[in-house]
Design an enzyme around this catalytic site. Structure first.
Site, PDB file in Angstrom:
ATOM      1  N   ALA A  89       0.830  -1.207   0.000  1.00 30.66           N
ATOM      2  CA  ALA A  89       0.000   0.000   0.000  1.00 30.66           C
ATOM      3  C   ALA A  89       0.865   1.258   0.000  1.00 30.66           C
ATOM      4  O   ALA A  89       0.515   2.262  -0.637  1.00 30.66           O
ATOM      5  CB  ALA A  89      -0.937  -0.007   1.200  1.00 30.66           C
ATOM      6  N   GLY A 142       2.037   1.617  -3.487  1.00 29.48           N
ATOM      7  CA  GLY A 142       0.851   1.815  -4.320  1.00 29.48           C
ATOM      8  C   GLY A 142       0.267   3.213  -4.186  1.00 29.48           C
ATOM      9  O   GLY A 142      -0.212   3.794  -5.169  1.00 29.48           O
ATOM     10  N   ASP A 143       0.320   3.774  -2.998  1.00 21.90           N
ATOM     11  CA  ASP A 143      -0.164   5.131  -2.760  1.00 21.90           C
ATOM     12  C   ASP A 143       0.614   6.117  -3.626  1.00 21.90           C
ATOM     13  O   ASP A 143       0.037   6.961  -4.320  1.00 21.90           O
ATOM     14  CB  ASP A 143      -0.015   5.475  -1.274  1.00 21.90           C
ATOM     15  CG  ASP A 143      -0.380   6.919  -0.969  1.00 21.90           C
ATOM     16  OD1 ASP A 143      -1.489   7.338  -1.318  1.00 21.90           O
ATOM     17  OD2 ASP A 143       0.462   7.619  -0.362  1.00 21.90           O
ATOM     18  N   GLY A 144       1.931   5.995  -3.628  1.00 22.30           N
ATOM     19  CA  GLY A 144       2.769   6.894  -4.409  1.00 22.30           C
ATOM     20  C   GLY A 144       2.593   6.709  -5.902  1.00 22.30           C
ATOM     21  O   GLY A 144       2.518   7.686  -6.664  1.00 22.30           O
TER      22      GLY A 144
END
Length: 141
Positions: free
Chosen positions: A28, A31-33
């Site tokens: 995550a 994935g956020d970036g």
């Protein structure tokens, strides 16, 4: 992107690792970036406009409630493998939570980010972008 990623790996002497060994919160995190970079790239490539407008639009797409809503659209089309990664992320217990999100939105958003991180590290950019496109829809941008 494949060529530049290979250069990236070579330059920094990065080895491929078994993606199943990554914690869902680590997936995550990346994935956020990655998701934010994709959204920012789309917005910037759509045309030059004031940065505060770009920021407002990007923020509306990367917040937990928006990612949670995307998962309602995406969950039925996920493969078994993708759904497993999503569920691991959704069920992970994070020590923090977004300020302006419900617990259920935050958890679904974490699952979405874990899935994006997984697809990115797997180098399955086509599927990652396909899911983002389905999730945000044409009218959103």
């Amino acid at each position: 992107m494949d060529t530049s990623l290979n250069q990236f790996k070579e330059l920094f002497q990065l080895e491929d690792r078994d993606l199943r060994t990554y914690s869902p919160l680590t997936l995550a995190y990346i994935g956020d970036g990655v998701y934010e970079l994709v959204i920012r790239t789309i917005l910037v490539k759509k045309g030059n406009c004031p940065v505060n407008h770009l920021h407002k639009k990007a923020s509306s797409l990367v917040k937990a409630s928006a990612q949670s809503a995307m998962m309602e659209v995406l969950e039925p089309v996920l493969t078994e493998e993708e759904h497993s990664v999503y569920k691991r992320g959704r069920n992970a217990h994070s020590p923090t939570m977004a300020k302006h999100a419900t617990m259920s939105d935050y958890r679904r958003a974490t699952g979405f980010e874990a899935l994006m991180g997984y697809l990115y590290l797997k180098e399955d950019y086509t599927r990652m972008l396909e899911l983002i496109r389905m999730g945000i829809g044409e009218e959103t941008l």
